[in-house]
Design a protein around this motif. Sequence first.
Motif, PDB file in Angstrom:
ATOM      1  N   UNK A  75     -77.733 -26.738 -64.429  1.00 45.39           N
ATOM      2  CA  UNK A  75     -78.970 -27.479 -64.710  1.00 45.39           C
ATOM      3  C   UNK A  75     -80.159 -26.527 -64.743  1.00 45.39           C
ATOM      4  N   UNK A  76     -80.249 -25.638 -63.757  1.00 44.43           N
ATOM      5  CA  UNK A  76     -81.374 -24.687 -63.707  1.00 44.43           C
ATOM      6  C   UNK A  76     -81.358 -23.776 -64.931  1.00 44.43           C
ATOM      7  N   UNK A  77     -80.170 -23.285 -65.284  1.00 48.33           N
ATOM      8  CA  UNK A  77     -80.082 -22.371 -66.436  1.00 48.33           C
ATOM      9  C   UNK A  77     -80.529 -23.070 -67.724  1.00 48.33           C
ATOM     10  N   UNK A  78     -80.003 -24.283 -67.938  1.00 48.93           N
ATOM     11  CA  UNK A  78     -80.354 -24.974 -69.173  1.00 48.93           C
ATOM     12  C   UNK A  78     -81.818 -25.405 -69.162  1.00 48.93           C
ATOM     13  N   UNK A  79     -82.332 -25.811 -67.998  1.00 44.82           N
ATOM     14  CA  UNK A  79     -83.761 -26.127 -67.902  1.00 44.82           C
ATOM     15  C   UNK A  79     -84.611 -24.937 -68.343  1.00 44.82           C
ATOM     16  N   UNK A  80     -84.239 -23.733 -67.913  1.00 44.76           N
ATOM     17  CA  UNK A  80     -85.002 -22.532 -68.258  1.00 44.76           C
ATOM     18  C   UNK A  80     -84.964 -22.286 -69.764  1.00 44.76           C
ATOM     19  N   UNK A  89     -89.136 -30.064 -61.290  1.00 44.03           N
ATOM     20  CA  UNK A  89     -88.654 -28.864 -61.986  1.00 44.03           C
ATOM     21  C   UNK A  89     -89.209 -27.588 -61.343  1.00 44.03           C
ATOM     22  N   UNK A  90     -89.465 -27.616 -60.038  1.00 41.50           N
ATOM     23  CA  UNK A  90     -89.952 -26.427 -59.338  1.00 41.50           C
ATOM     24  C   UNK A  90     -88.759 -25.586 -58.867  1.00 41.50           C
ATOM     25  N   UNK A  91     -88.655 -24.317 -59.259  1.00 41.55           N
ATOM     26  CA  UNK A  91     -87.532 -23.473 -58.831  1.00 41.55           C
ATOM     27  C   UNK A  91     -87.400 -23.386 -57.309  1.00 41.55           C
ATOM     28  N   UNK A  92     -88.538 -23.504 -56.597  1.00 42.88           N
ATOM     29  CA  UNK A  92     -88.479 -23.392 -55.136  1.00 42.88           C
ATOM     30  C   UNK A  92     -87.593 -24.473 -54.531  1.00 42.88           C
ATOM     31  N   UNK A  93     -87.555 -25.653 -55.146  1.00 40.91           N
ATOM     32  CA  UNK A  93     -86.699 -26.731 -54.634  1.00 40.91           C
ATOM     33  C   UNK A  93     -85.232 -26.344 -54.717  1.00 40.91           C
ATOM     34  N   UNK A  94     -84.858 -25.733 -55.856  1.00 44.16           N
ATOM     35  CA  UNK A  94     -83.459 -25.345 -56.023  1.00 44.16           C
ATOM     36  C   UNK A  94     -83.104 -24.181 -55.098  1.00 44.16           C
ATOM     37  N   UNK A  95     -84.069 -23.296 -54.821  1.00 46.77           N
ATOM     38  CA  UNK A  95     -83.805 -22.210 -53.868  1.00 46.77           C
ATOM     39  C   UNK A  95     -83.520 -22.770 -52.466  1.00 46.77           C
ATOM     40  N   UNK A  96     -84.283 -23.809 -52.080  1.00 46.01           N
ATOM     41  CA  UNK A  96     -84.026 -24.440 -50.792  1.00 46.01           C
ATOM     42  C   UNK A  96     -82.652 -25.102 -50.774  1.00 46.01           C
ATOM     43  N   UNK A  97     -82.276 -25.709 -51.920  1.00 47.16           N
ATOM     44  CA  UNK A  97     -80.942 -26.306 -52.002  1.00 47.16           C
ATOM     45  C   UNK A  97     -79.867 -25.242 -51.803  1.00 47.16           C
ATOM     46  N   UNK A  98     -80.046 -24.075 -52.440  1.00 51.31           N
ATOM     47  CA  UNK A  98     -79.061 -22.993 -52.327  1.00 51.31           C
ATOM     48  C   UNK A  98     -78.956 -22.496 -50.887  1.00 51.31           C
ATOM     49  N   UNK A  99     -80.099 -22.348 -50.211  1.00 52.36           N
ATOM     50  CA  UNK A  99     -80.082 -21.896 -48.823  1.00 52.36           C
ATOM     51  C   UNK A  99     -79.379 -22.916 -47.921  1.00 52.36           C
ATOM     52  N   UNK A 100     -79.662 -24.202 -48.165  1.00 47.39           N
ATOM     53  CA  UNK A 100     -79.014 -25.244 -47.374  1.00 47.39           C
ATOM     54  C   UNK A 100     -77.510 -25.244 -47.614  1.00 47.39           C
TER      55      UNK A 100
END
Length: 553
Positions: free
Chosen positions: A254-259, A207-218
Amino acid sequence: MKIWKRLTGGGRKLSITTKFALAFIALLLLIGIVSMTGFVSLRQMRNETKAVLLTSIEVQRRGFEMDAALRNARRVEIDFFLRWPSINFSSTNLNEFRDKHRQEIEKVIDISSQLQELLAQVQGGIFKRQSNPDLVEYVEIVEQYSRSFQETVGLVSNLGIDNVGVLEQLEQNLTLLRNRLELAEAQEFLGLVNQMQSYEKEYLSTREPARMELLTKTAQQLREQINTSAKFNETERRQALRYLDAYQSVAKDIVRLDKEIQDKIRNFDQQAQALADKLIDLADAEADRARRTINDTSETATVLLVAAVLVALIAAVIIARQFASALTTLDRETAKSEHLLLNVLPEPIAHRLKREERTIADHFNEVTVLFADIVGFTELASHTSPIELVEILNVIFSEFDQLVEEHHLEKIKTIGDAYMVVGGLPMPMLNHTEAIADMALDMQRVIEQFCQETGKSFSIRIGIHTGPVIAGIIGIKKFIYDLWGDTVNIASRMESHGLPGSIQVTEDTYKRLKHRYHFEDRGPIQVKGKGQMNCYLLTGRKQNSPTIEYIEL
């Protein structure tokens, strides 16, 4: 003093058993002294403190039960938080979480009512003025928390699409994207798709936001490459981008609901501390009443306990010294035994032996066996002293042992001037044949360098074969880890039928190495017990052959 000297061996070095026995006797004496002192002290206090202790314990027990029920509700909440992306959004699944959570909340409320009745019966009115209103406030906070959880479940239900879990939606979109790329023969983009999936898994587990940021960049990098790639026509490009957009959309949901869920959990975490404090205050207030009663009758017990502590300290020093000495000796002997065992057996086999496995025999479908023999050593032995002969062997075989470590191989044994090593066991290794080949070439280099430095004149003859073997331990005294099977016999024949200074391999080994190494075809030779066999001489590694990384399976 004489008695103590007799007990401790009169100055002689004590065995580990004796040291532990003496420490155990001292420990028993210490336990006896403290137990007797505690028994006398408790008898003095028991009559006056029994009733108040029972009441205090009951209050604490009810408080712990309330806290345990609330913790169970939190576990349901955490379980829901961890699993919500992968569950189906049917009312049955969501109601199951609601019902479990509500059951634990109702337990909290029932225990609170019981605790209010218990506190109302306590004489002196200590809790009548304070505890009942606190418990009412406690229940109100818990009810508010329950409603907050129900709202959280409602948030998840709003995200449901055709009763399909969000993770399933992610997987579907990613599969469609991957299929589209494969149809367009855009294999070079699949690495970015796999990287996106890896970041997705890491986010779901941490649940680290940095992981999702890397996904977005990829995903952005993949989008740019799709837009500029000539492998797609316009329709294929739109399809691929549509699947990528759908994948990113679900990931953002998923990120929004997690938050939102984390915000609700965080809000209650602040309230939970206040709830815990209220339970602690209830238990502490009753414990204070018990403590005041106990303190009035504890002066005599305190004197007895102080005396017991002094005796215990003396005994503890004796125990500590005995145990420290025994454990130091035991550690030293254990380390020696461990070192000796690992010098005799491979580490995995040593661990299995220590677990008292009675039979250790493993079948390996494919390993590579190497036999090496020093040519000219017999002649050297005839005019060399035994000590010098052993020193020569020790220098050469020590170098070979170092090569075994460098190439991640397993030395089996030495017999006279013969050296046996195997690749691919006891831990299977992907490229054991290449490792053995490199080992053989390095062994030739070691012999050449030794002869140059010492002026000796001998060479090494090496035989290699690849195939199945049985590996295990034989005997119960002076046991060794050894190999059996036709593969061992053939490798030995390759060495004995080889040429001085050469590395002779079978056709099975040659087929696995011919693309990376240079060979000379020796043709068929007559091998004892096997008939005609095609043999090859390994002469070196090809210049364009990459360096091998030894990978265990």
